[in-house]
Design a protein around this motif. Structure first.
Motif, short mmCIF file in Angstrom:
data_model
loop_
_atom_site.label_atom_id
_atom_site.label_comp_id
_atom_site.label_asym_id
_atom_site.label_seq_id
_atom_site.Cartn_x
_atom_site.Cartn_y
_atom_site.Cartn_z
N SER A 122 0.80 -1.23 0.00
CA SER A 122 0.00 0.00 0.00
C SER A 122 0.83 1.28 0.00
CB SER A 122 -0.94 0.01 1.22
OG SER A 122 -0.19 0.14 2.43
N GLY A 123 2.17 1.18 0.11
CA GLY A 123 3.04 2.34 -0.04
C GLY A 123 3.14 3.27 1.15
N SER A 128 3.41 -2.34 4.86
CA SER A 128 1.97 -2.02 4.91
C SER A 128 1.26 -2.58 3.68
CB SER A 128 1.77 -0.51 5.01
OG SER A 128 2.15 0.15 3.81
N VAL A 129 0.01 -3.02 3.86
CA VAL A 129 -0.69 -3.74 2.79
C VAL A 129 -2.15 -3.33 2.67
CG1 VAL A 129 0.81 -5.76 3.07
CG2 VAL A 129 -1.38 -5.68 4.29
N SER A 150 4.76 7.36 -3.16
CA SER A 150 5.94 7.30 -2.29
C SER A 150 7.19 7.30 -3.17
CB SER A 150 5.90 6.05 -1.42
OG SER A 150 7.15 5.80 -0.82
N TYR A 151 8.25 7.95 -2.70
CA TYR A 151 9.50 7.96 -3.46
C TYR A 151 10.12 6.58 -3.52
CZ TYR A 151 14.32 9.13 -4.72
OH TYR A 151 15.55 9.18 -5.33
N LEU A 152 10.00 5.82 -2.42
CA LEU A 152 10.67 4.52 -2.34
C LEU A 152 9.74 3.31 -2.41
CD1 LEU A 152 13.27 5.21 0.50
CD2 LEU A 152 13.77 4.75 -1.89
N LEU A 153 8.56 3.41 -1.79
CA LEU A 153 7.73 2.23 -1.59
C LEU A 153 6.75 2.00 -2.74
CD1 LEU A 153 6.89 2.58 2.20
CD2 LEU A 153 8.53 1.03 1.14
N LYS A 154 6.64 0.75 -3.14
CA LYS A 154 5.67 0.37 -4.16
C LYS A 154 4.26 0.40 -3.59
CE LYS A 154 8.71 -2.95 -6.51
NZ LYS A 154 8.89 -4.40 -6.80
N ALA A 155 3.31 0.78 -4.42
CA ALA A 155 1.90 0.64 -4.10
C ALA A 155 1.21 0.06 -5.32
CB ALA A 155 1.28 1.99 -3.74
#
Length: 356
Positions: A122-123, A128-129, A150-155
């Motif tokens: 979920s980014g 987090s999901v 998010s700059y780093l996290l996939k969503a």
């Protein structure tokens, strides 16, 4: 009979907790408390607990997990489902945790004969999901706290397979704003570079936002960066779950520690550590405080009078994100949560939106 009860989190910013019952069997989506001194719990009762067969946790923040001990006290002994990374972040031990790992993303995971789920990132925070859940014949979508950029996290979102959800719970935490996170980072970089002789103090949280900002600035400045020791574990977890991170970006490989620094250092200090923030303000009277979210009213007067600048970096969907999420998730009923600006019936009107 299909039944939904909002036990917290709708029309308010905190204590997210949603009860869903079908054919006498029930599940809970998150179980949090308010982020205030009272830590107000959700309106969960023994009648709810008696029918509960599973609890789905989106991530480790207190407004999503803080009431899990209360749930145990009330006699719940069923599975508490969460990502493995989320389980590592919990501040207190919880019984009956059932974790899932990155290699199960997007697949159906069976809980019992009438309950199964899929999950995706979920980014919002490492681990987090969101959830896609089947409870008998009903299908539910729960976004958890969601960040599209998010700059780093996939969503991600569930694979389009023609599913019409019976109900979708959509995060609307920043619906009153219009924010482009990547533009915020660029403006922040420019501002820091325009003040080479000032220290910067960032009141920070245990969140994806903190790691995004630290990493982005570290890649674009040679200035010393000092990170609160209590945030160190967060950075380490990014190295441990590369599947959650965009492959063309890297997190910091060096574990920065809290240090005395100098007049040009970038300090990232836990926003709850008011004593340390005040200490730094006294050590560096020309230091500029950078606020990247909603202001904390409990900051001391000394900190509040320090030079400051706001660069609001969203950790939830803004107006356009919320609308886009709602359109992407085809649901018979949509419930917007995590904001005092939305309720069970509607999102806010567009004319109420500001640009941060």
């Amino acid at each position: 009979m299909f039944k939904i009860e909002i036990l917290g989190g709708v029309g308010e910013y905190g204590r997210n907790c949603f009860y869903i019952e079908n054919q006498g069997k029930a599940i809970l989506l998150d179980c949090g408390v308010m982020k205030n001194s009272q830590k107000n719990p959700p309106a969960i009762t023994l009648n709810h607990v008696e029918k509960l067969k599973a609890v789905f946790i989106s991530h480790s923040h207190i407004d999503h997990v803080g009431a899990l001990p209360l749930l145990e006290e009330m006699g719940y002994k069923g599975p508490v489902l969460m990502s493995y990374k989320t389980s590592q972040q919990l501040q207190q031990p919880i019984s009956h945790i059932c974790t899932f790992h990155p290699d199960s993303k997007g697949t159906w995971i069976r809980v019992n004969d009438y309950l199964a789920f899929q999950w995706g990132y979920s980014g919002h925070l490492i681990g987090s999901v969101w959830y896609k859940i089947r409870l008998f014949e009903k299908v539910i979508f729960f976004s958890g706290d969601y960040v599209r950029d998010s700059y780093l996290l996939k969503a991600s979102l569930p694979v389009e397979d023609g599913t019409i959800y019976d109900v979708a719970f959509i995060d609307s935490g920043h619906i009153e704003k219009n924010i482009d996170n990547h533009e915020v980072l660029r403006k922040l970089e420019t501002y820091v570079n325009e003040h080479p002789n000032n220290a910067f103090i960032f009141p920070s949280s245990f969140s994806g936002k903190t790691v995004d900002i630290v990493t982005y600035l570290a890649q674009r400045t040679s200035r010393a960066i000092c990170i609160d020791t209590k945030l160190q574990s967060l950075f380490k977890q990014y190295e441990e779950e590369p599947e959650n991170i965009w492959p063309h970006r890297m997190t910091l490989q060096v574990c920065h520690t809290q240090c005395s620094g100098n007049g040009h250092t970038l300090y990232f200090i836990r926003e709850q550590d008011e004593a340390r923030l005040e200490e730094l303000a006294k050590e560096h009277p020309t230091a500029i405080f950078i606020h990247t979210g909603y202001s904390r009213p409990s900051f001391s007067q000394h900190v509040l009078t320090q030079p400051s600048k706001e660069f609001f970096y969203k950790t939830h969907p803004d107006y356009q994100d919320t609308i886009s999420l709602s359109q992407s998730i085809h649901a018979r009923q949509t419930i917007y949560f995590h904001s005092p600006h939305t309720n069970l019936e509607t999102t806010i009107q567009k004319e109420e939106v500001n640009n941060g």
